[in-house]
Structure formats: structure tokens, C-alpha cells
Design a protein around this motif. Sequence first.
Motif, PDB file in Angstrom:
ATOM      1  N   VAL A 122      70.903 122.778  68.424  1.00  0.00           N
ATOM      2  CA  VAL A 122      70.316 123.284  69.749  1.00  0.00           C
ATOM      3  C   VAL A 122      70.790 124.636  69.188  1.00  0.00           C
ATOM      4  CG1 VAL A 122      70.249 124.373  72.003  1.00  0.00           C
ATOM      5  CG2 VAL A 122      70.643 121.641  71.218  1.00  0.00           C
ATOM      6  N   LEU A 123      72.064 125.671  69.356  1.00  0.00           N
ATOM      7  CA  LEU A 123      72.634 127.176  68.811  1.00  0.00           C
ATOM      8  C   LEU A 123      71.828 127.376  67.938  1.00  0.00           C
ATOM      9  CD1 LEU A 123      74.345 129.195  69.894  1.00  0.00           C
ATOM     10  CD2 LEU A 123      75.941 127.587  68.070  1.00  0.00           C
ATOM     11  N   GLN A 124      71.222 127.272  67.172  1.00  0.00           N
ATOM     12  CA  GLN A 124      70.469 127.407  65.781  1.00  0.00           C
ATOM     13  C   GLN A 124      69.113 127.905  66.303  1.00  0.00           C
ATOM     14  OE1 GLN A 124      69.790 125.262  62.150  1.00  0.00           O
ATOM     15  NE2 GLN A 124      68.757 127.144  61.236  1.00  0.00           N
ATOM     16  N   LYS A 125      68.208 126.626  66.885  1.00  0.00           N
ATOM     17  CA  LYS A 125      67.274 126.691  68.195  1.00  0.00           C
ATOM     18  C   LYS A 125      67.149 127.943  69.797  1.00  0.00           C
ATOM     19  CE  LYS A 125      62.919 125.501  68.843  1.00  0.00           C
ATOM     20  NZ  LYS A 125      62.183 125.754  67.644  1.00  0.00           N
ATOM     21  N   ARG A 126      68.778 128.242  69.063  1.00  0.00           N
ATOM     22  CA  ARG A 126      68.109 129.445  70.572  1.00  0.00           C
ATOM     23  C   ARG A 126      68.937 130.702  70.367  1.00  0.00           C
ATOM     24  NH1 ARG A 126      74.264 129.911  74.929  1.00  0.00           N
ATOM     25  NH2 ARG A 126      73.809 132.010  75.120  1.00  0.00           N
ATOM     26  N   CYS A 127      69.105 130.807  69.151  1.00  0.00           N
ATOM     27  CA  CYS A 127      69.626 131.975  68.206  1.00  0.00           C
ATOM     28  C   CYS A 127      67.901 132.932  68.282  1.00  0.00           C
ATOM     29  CB  CYS A 127      70.794 132.206  67.223  1.00  0.00           C
ATOM     30  SG  CYS A 127      71.998 132.044  67.274  1.00  0.00           S
ATOM     31  N   GLN A 128      66.987 131.193  67.317  1.00  0.00           N
ATOM     32  CA  GLN A 128      65.816 132.134  67.406  1.00  0.00           C
ATOM     33  C   GLN A 128      65.131 132.408  68.415  1.00  0.00           C
ATOM     34  OE1 GLN A 128      64.115 128.062  65.415  1.00  0.00           O
ATOM     35  NE2 GLN A 128      65.418 128.001  62.899  1.00  0.00           N
ATOM     36  N   VAL A 129      64.618 131.416  69.525  1.00  0.00           N
ATOM     37  CA  VAL A 129      64.945 132.079  70.433  1.00  0.00           C
ATOM     38  C   VAL A 129      65.104 133.294  70.885  1.00  0.00           C
ATOM     39  CG1 VAL A 129      64.049 131.383  73.122  1.00  0.00           C
ATOM     40  CG2 VAL A 129      63.743 129.446  71.274  1.00  0.00           C
ATOM     41  N   GLN A 130      66.330 133.610  70.661  1.00  0.00           N
ATOM     42  CA  GLN A 130      66.326 135.026  71.029  1.00  0.00           C
ATOM     43  C   GLN A 130      65.813 136.088  70.712  1.00  0.00           C
ATOM     44  OE1 GLN A 130      69.038 135.410  74.064  1.00  0.00           O
ATOM     45  NE2 GLN A 130      68.324 137.431  73.249  1.00  0.00           N
ATOM     46  N   ARG A 131      66.135 135.664  69.528  1.00  0.00           N
ATOM     47  CA  ARG A 131      65.723 136.560  68.327  1.00  0.00           C
ATOM     48  C   ARG A 131      64.151 137.019  68.667  1.00  0.00           C
ATOM     49  NH1 ARG A 131      68.718 134.236  64.332  1.00  0.00           N
ATOM     50  NH2 ARG A 131      67.074 132.744  63.355  1.00  0.00           N
ATOM     51  N   LEU A 132      63.097 136.056  69.060  1.00  0.00           N
ATOM     52  CA  LEU A 132      61.377 135.944  69.240  1.00  0.00           C
ATOM     53  C   LEU A 132      62.166 136.889  70.786  1.00  0.00           C
ATOM     54  CD1 LEU A 132      60.338 132.727  68.507  1.00  0.00           C
ATOM     55  CD2 LEU A 132      60.178 134.336  67.449  1.00  0.00           C
ATOM     56  N   ILE A 133      63.001 136.554  71.821  1.00  0.00           N
ATOM     57  CA  ILE A 133      62.698 137.371  72.552  1.00  0.00           C
ATOM     58  C   ILE A 133      63.107 138.660  72.841  1.00  0.00           C
ATOM     59  CG2 ILE A 133      64.169 137.161  75.247  1.00  0.00           C
ATOM     60  CD1 ILE A 133      64.485 134.685  74.970  1.00  0.00           C
ATOM     61  N   ASP A 134      64.053 139.082  71.697  1.00  0.00           N
ATOM     62  CA  ASP A 134      64.484 140.300  71.162  1.00  0.00           C
ATOM     63  C   ASP A 134      63.476 141.182  70.815  1.00  0.00           C
ATOM     64  OD1 ASP A 134      67.060 139.660  72.742  1.00  0.00           O
ATOM     65  OD2 ASP A 134      67.442 139.357  70.198  1.00  0.00           O
ATOM     66  N   PHE A 189      63.999 121.553  74.848  1.00  0.00           N
ATOM     67  CA  PHE A 189      65.543 120.707  74.640  1.00  0.00           C
ATOM     68  C   PHE A 189      65.487 119.370  75.674  1.00  0.00           C
ATOM     69  CE2 PHE A 189      68.640 120.648  77.563  1.00  0.00           C
ATOM     70  CZ  PHE A 189      69.634 120.963  76.622  1.00  0.00           C
ATOM     71  N   ASP A 190      63.937 119.366  75.853  1.00  0.00           N
ATOM     72  CA  ASP A 190      64.473 117.935  76.502  1.00  0.00           C
ATOM     73  C   ASP A 190      64.494 116.653  75.323  1.00  0.00           C
ATOM     74  OD1 ASP A 190      64.984 118.619  79.086  1.00  0.00           O
ATOM     75  OD2 ASP A 190      63.142 118.504  79.301  1.00  0.00           O
ATOM     76  N   SER A 191      63.000 116.752  74.390  1.00  0.00           N
ATOM     77  CA  SER A 191      62.805 116.746  73.402  1.00  0.00           C
ATOM     78  C   SER A 191      65.013 116.293  72.270  1.00  0.00           C
ATOM     79  CB  SER A 191      61.848 116.781  72.394  1.00  0.00           C
ATOM     80  OG  SER A 191      62.624 118.167  71.428  1.00  0.00           O
ATOM     81  N   TYR A 192      65.005 117.322  72.642  1.00  0.00           N
ATOM     82  CA  TYR A 192      66.892 117.349  71.837  1.00  0.00           C
ATOM     83  C   TYR A 192      67.219 116.098  72.400  1.00  0.00           C
ATOM     84  CZ  TYR A 192      66.492 121.301  68.790  1.00  0.00           C
ATOM     85  OH  TYR A 192      65.494 121.791  67.412  1.00  0.00           O
ATOM     86  N   VAL A 193      67.736 116.659  74.025  1.00  0.00           N
ATOM     87  CA  VAL A 193      68.354 115.646  74.843  1.00  0.00           C
ATOM     88  C   VAL A 193      67.793 113.866  74.256  1.00  0.00           C
ATOM     89  CG1 VAL A 193      68.825 114.659  76.706  1.00  0.00           C
ATOM     90  CG2 VAL A 193      68.931 117.085  76.167  1.00  0.00           C
ATOM     91  N   GLU A 194      66.181 114.021  74.398  1.00  0.00           N
ATOM     92  CA  GLU A 194      66.317 112.617  74.090  1.00  0.00           C
ATOM     93  C   GLU A 194      66.405 111.511  73.019  1.00  0.00           C
ATOM     94  OE1 GLU A 194      65.435 110.832  76.392  1.00  0.00           O
ATOM     95  OE2 GLU A 194      65.413 111.859  77.703  1.00  0.00           O
TER      96      GLU A 194
END
Length: 325
Positions: A233-245, A4-9
Motif C-alpha cells: 500500500v505504501l508503495q502504491k501510495r508513493c506511485q500515486v503521490q508521484r503521479l499527483i506531483d 485501497f478497498d481491494s487491498y483490504v479485501e
Amino acid sequence: MRNFDSYVEDLKRKIEQIKRESTNIYIVNAGRMNHGKSSLFNSLLDEEIFKVGDIRMTKSRQDAMLSNNVYLVDTPGLDADENDDAVAIETYKKANMVVFVHTPEIGELHKDEINSINKIASLFPSKDYFWKHFCLVFTFKEKISEENLASIKFKILQDIKIHCGGENFPVFEVSNSRYQKGRKENKPRFVELSGIEELKAFLLNNIKIWQQDMAVLQNKRMEKLKEEARSEVLQKRCQVQRLIDIKREKNNNEENRLNALVDDFYNGVTELVNLYCRKYDEAKNLENEIKNLDKQHRDEVNNFIESLPSWRREFKDYTIESENN
């Protein structure tokens, strides 16, 4: 968190780059390899700044100043390789004007040229804005008759309208060889017929217009950049959420498996305990039955002895005593 920090930078870096370049005007060429893009810009500059040749010469973006804070940007051909395409796409993102170059000698637009125009248009704040900052230039016009040129030009404009949604943009027909010959041999007529000065005048006359809408373009590009970042970021979040699920489901399955094993073990132990208790009770009952039978046997023997005549009892006692001795 590091991602996330890398996205912001990265977003901050791109925004700062847009701000730094907001005072410059970038006129960027586009088109297939060896369609005369570099030669065209050399003619506009009246200098041999950009490399030209029959093989791929432009392998990276190259800038040259046309006037104060106005730069001509030469890009690799869109059909050269993936790396060249990536370099060109990054350049188009900050273009104030796109000069799309095509050689009519080879005929109509190829499918990849249509796709390239649509791809470049998608990088601008809107389609309407793009078509106001787009022009089409036909090069090597000296190699084709005026009749054929008119026919090909008509078909290409129809294709751009149908497949790209663009119309009413400036169109120029140029000959770099005529221009260079006219300049070298001091033949004004060749220079005039080349069409280069007409294109150059168009570009220079529009600089003030591009400068005036620079603030609007800058804001729109930053908003577009932010929206792309949000989407990424939203796409990345969805990917992370899928991994969490997936991990949660895996953990739940493992937990259920372990619970089933524990239940089986508990049930097995319980069954063994119950079996032990039953066998213990059975052993106790058998022990009691043996005791009762032994007592019954002794009682029956005593009763039998008591029922005998006295002499028989004495004999019996003597016999028992003898056996004991």
C-alpha cells in the motif's frame, strides 16, 4: 479508493485462509522437475496418488492426506515455467515442513536450486524458523556409489551453508525403486535400505511439534502478511503521490504558460492603447497648429490689406467681390 478497498479485501481473504488452515499440517516438496518429488510422496503414502513420468506431470498443486490433518503437497518443478513457480511459491507460504528433493546422480546443486531455497526461506517468518522446518532428501541413491554420494552430499551441504546460511538440518538418502520393489515383492531388506521409512518416521514424529507451534506460526504469518500489505500500500501510495506531483507540476507549467500569454496580451493591449493616445495627442496638436496657422494667415492678410492705400483697398475689395460673383 476502489484500489485501497481491494487491498483490504484481499488481506482479509488471506487472513481468513490462514485461520482456516491453522489446524492442518502441510508437508510440501520442492526441487527441480523430474528429481523424484512425486515418486517420493507416493512412497510415503504407499499409494500412487501423484502422477509420475519422464515429462512434466505435475502442473498444479496436489494434496494427499498422510494422517489426520497432515497433508503431503506435491508441487510443480521450480524450473518448469513461470506459472508453475507461482503455484509453488503460494504453496510454500503455508508449509509447516519443506522437503527439498535433489538427485545426486546429476551432481551438485544448480544455481537455480540455490536461488529457490533462498526464495522459499524468505517466505517464512524468519531464517531460523525456516531451517528448523527444512530437510534435504537425496533421491535415486541406487544410481550412484556410496563414495560419490558422500562427496556430492558434502559439497551440497557446504554450498547451502555458504550461499543460503543453513546447516544442521535433517538429510535423508532414499531409493523409491528399492522401496516399491521391497513392498511389492515382500522384501523387508529392500524397504529398510530404501530410507523411506526413516524419512516417514521423522515426519510423523515431528507432527506434534509442528502442531504446538502452529499458533505462533499463524500469528507470524499474519504479521508478515500485514507487513507485506502495508509495504504494498505504501508503495502504491508513493506511485500515486508521484503521479499527483507530475500532474501538479504539469498544471503549474500550464498555469505559468497561460499567465505568460495573458501578460503578453495585456502588455500588447496596453502598448496599443498608449500608441493610440500618443497618436491622438499628435493629431490634436496638428489640428491646433493648423488652426493657429490659419488664424495667423488671416491676420497677416488683414494686416496687409490694412497697410495698403485707400484706392488699393477699394480695388482689392472690388476684385474680391468680382471673384465672388
